[in-house]
Motif scaffolding. Sequence first.
Motif, PDB file in Angstrom:
ATOM      1  N   GLU A  50      42.117  35.129  32.388  1.00 42.56           N
ATOM      2  CA  GLU A  50      40.920  34.355  32.073  1.00 42.56           C
ATOM      3  C   GLU A  50      41.151  32.850  32.197  1.00 42.56           C
ATOM      4  O   GLU A  50      40.353  32.142  32.809  1.00 42.56           O
ATOM      5  CB  GLU A  50      40.409  34.726  30.687  1.00 42.56           C
ATOM      6  CG  GLU A  50      39.952  36.180  30.620  1.00 42.56           C
ATOM      7  CD  GLU A  50      39.672  36.674  29.217  1.00 42.56           C
ATOM      8  OE1 GLU A  50      39.596  35.867  28.269  1.00 42.56           O
ATOM      9  OE2 GLU A  50      39.528  37.905  29.068  1.00 42.56           O
ATOM     10  N   GLN A  53      42.931  32.379  35.915  1.00 38.77           N
ATOM     11  CA  GLN A  53      42.230  33.068  37.012  1.00 38.77           C
ATOM     12  C   GLN A  53      43.157  33.865  37.939  1.00 38.77           C
ATOM     13  O   GLN A  53      42.871  34.019  39.118  1.00 38.77           O
ATOM     14  CB  GLN A  53      41.413  32.063  37.830  1.00 38.77           C
ATOM     15  CG  GLN A  53      40.431  31.232  37.013  1.00 38.77           C
ATOM     16  CD  GLN A  53      39.403  32.082  36.283  1.00 38.77           C
ATOM     17  OE1 GLN A  53      38.729  32.888  36.895  1.00 38.77           O
ATOM     18  NE2 GLN A  53      39.288  31.921  34.978  1.00 38.77           N
ATOM     19  N   ASP A  55      43.688  37.048  38.642  1.00 41.45           N
ATOM     20  CA  ASP A  55      43.107  38.371  38.424  1.00 41.45           C
ATOM     21  C   ASP A  55      43.276  39.308  39.612  1.00 41.45           C
ATOM     22  O   ASP A  55      42.648  40.359  39.669  1.00 41.45           O
ATOM     23  CB  ASP A  55      41.641  38.239  38.033  1.00 41.45           C
ATOM     24  CG  ASP A  55      40.821  37.466  39.065  1.00 41.45           C
ATOM     25  OD1 ASP A  55      41.397  36.975  40.069  1.00 41.45           O
ATOM     26  OD2 ASP A  55      39.603  37.340  38.866  1.00 41.45           O
TER      27      ASP A  55
END
Length: 152
Positions: A50, A53, A55
Amino acid sequence: MSTIISAQDLHIDLEGANEAGLFKWLLASFLMGKRIQGAIAAKAYQVIVEQHQCDTPQKIAHRTHRQLVVMLGQAHYVRYDETTASRLLALAKKLNGDYGGKVSNIVAASADRQALEKRLTEFEGVGPKTVEIFMREAAVVLYRPSTGASKN
């Protein structure tokens, strides 16, 4: 007694066995599979995904070892920060190189659940505990007969 942290607790959507959700859950499972408090592992996941970033395996692979150690440190995931950073890079590299950066490709290459679990343990730092955590929720979406993705 430890509290079980679910994909839902981390706002990870596994519905439809979607790629983004599968990778995020694998990453979270990887962090929780170590001998570290679940809350700290969950915080490490949140910092990496989060806040920074990271991900996807491609984004993790583009980080340096030092950057990952700093991220883990932000979450107080300090007991295993150096080895975990190295293993995160190795996980991303293997996932990108061997499976086109997709957890779903690991699933597709596996004849059944047992084969999938074996392939997962071929990643450095992924042991029985990480596989158990990952499969606890991933198996529900991967092997649900109504999805057409069943590999039983």
